[in-house]
Design an enzyme around this catalytic site. Sequence first.
Site, PDB file in Angstrom:
ATOM      1  N   HIS A 133       1.074  -1.257   0.208  1.00  0.00           N
ATOM      2  CA  HIS A 133       0.356   0.069   0.042  1.00  0.00           C
ATOM      3  C   HIS A 133       0.908   1.125   0.248  1.00  0.00           C
ATOM      4  O   HIS A 133       2.078   1.245   0.447  1.00  0.00           O
ATOM      5  CB  HIS A 133      -1.454   0.087   1.106  1.00  0.00           C
ATOM      6  N   ASP A 175      -7.768  -4.018  -1.078  1.00  0.00           N
ATOM      7  CA  ASP A 175      -8.055  -4.210  -2.034  1.00  0.00           C
ATOM      8  C   ASP A 175      -7.728  -5.661  -2.536  1.00  0.00           C
ATOM      9  O   ASP A 175      -9.131  -6.169  -3.655  1.00  0.00           O
ATOM     10  CB  ASP A 175      -7.462  -4.234  -3.396  1.00  0.00           C
TER      11      ASP A 175
END
Length: 431
Positions: A308, A366
């Site tokens: 991330h 995600d």
Amino acid sequence: MANDTVTINNNATGEQFEFPLRRGTVGPAAADISSLYKEAGIFTYDPGFMSTASCNSAITYIDGEQGILRYRGYPIEQLATKASFLEVAYLLLYGELPKEPELDDFEGVITRHTMLNENLKDFFQGFHHDAHPMAILVGVVGSLSAFYHDSLSVHDERHREISAHRLIAKVPTIAAAAYKHSIGEPIMYPRNDLRYCANFLRMMFATPCDDYEPELIAEKALNLLFILHADHEQNASTSTVRLAGSSGANPFACVAAGIASLWGPAHGGANEAVLDMLLEIGDVKEVRRFMEKAKDKDDPFRLMGFGHRVYKNYDPRAKIIREVCHQVLEEVADVNNPLFELAMELEEIALNDDYFVERKLYPNVDFYSGIIYRALGIPRNMFTVMFAVARTVGWVSHWMEMMSDPGNRIGRPRQIYCGPDQRDYLPISQR
């Protein structure tokens, strides 16, 4: 550097300039350089604004190094496992968790605003049958100002609140209607006797001739996903909403701008990219080969859904969602589906492979959200729409916070001009 100021040296001129430090409740201090150009005649250069604090905000705190995410001071781990989505929505909007009567009133208000103006339904017929649901969402949300102009004064606190309630209530109805349009089914009206997530699932999957009762695990999973996606500080779409709002634009236009920003594959489209990656790998037997390809910097294959930009530790949302992901796969999905088997194998290898562990390339939110949405029967082109439904709460919270700030000014980033210097116009015959 003093305790409360920072000094900038201009080595070209020998001048020194001192600026105050701003400190929040927690987190790093920020040098207040708002007067830098006026005093020193120079700009700062920060592509992507990775070192720039664009505003004061009391909504969300992130510590990427420690893997911390808090809404209004509450750890995401507590909210995700104990609260309802509308409870979290109230917290983000008003700053405190609601008492029981406050939550009852808030749920009632949101429920009463879920239905759309009947004339708004005609808008959906103007979109091509295979239009992407995000394209429909951008257009229809932007059009809301033409239907609900009774509360569009951005300088009226009560008007702002009504608009926020309308957006939180109506975006799920619009999202479900966009899906129905894409598959040629009638739009389903919301039902006032259902909870927020159950209502949304019913609008997605019921038809006039066959009602739909969502399974408890599906409602639980959606409630969790919506909480995890409700806000994430000054990301691209939230910053877009704030920038649009700084001009005094109406809230429906601002949120439509946020939806457009979210649509990008580097932002809200990331969970679609995860599914594309899984389809590219194709078979669980191919996972290890593709993991080796991911380690090769010269190979075009990229591991999607891992790591991330902000979190340099394990994404705290991913830790929470992982357990629910496995529950959903066991209770709702076809456990023999090879795509789910492939995803779980990918996760297992990444969590135990030194290459990925050392680089802190852990599965992020995600990776799991796309798998859960697919397990719930939500098609790939609706993944980013689901994100937008949840993030609407964060967008309107930031918009309301910004509009109530007496120091709010229209956003106006600067640039370093790299084009030609002055040159003179020549007649076309002399060029």
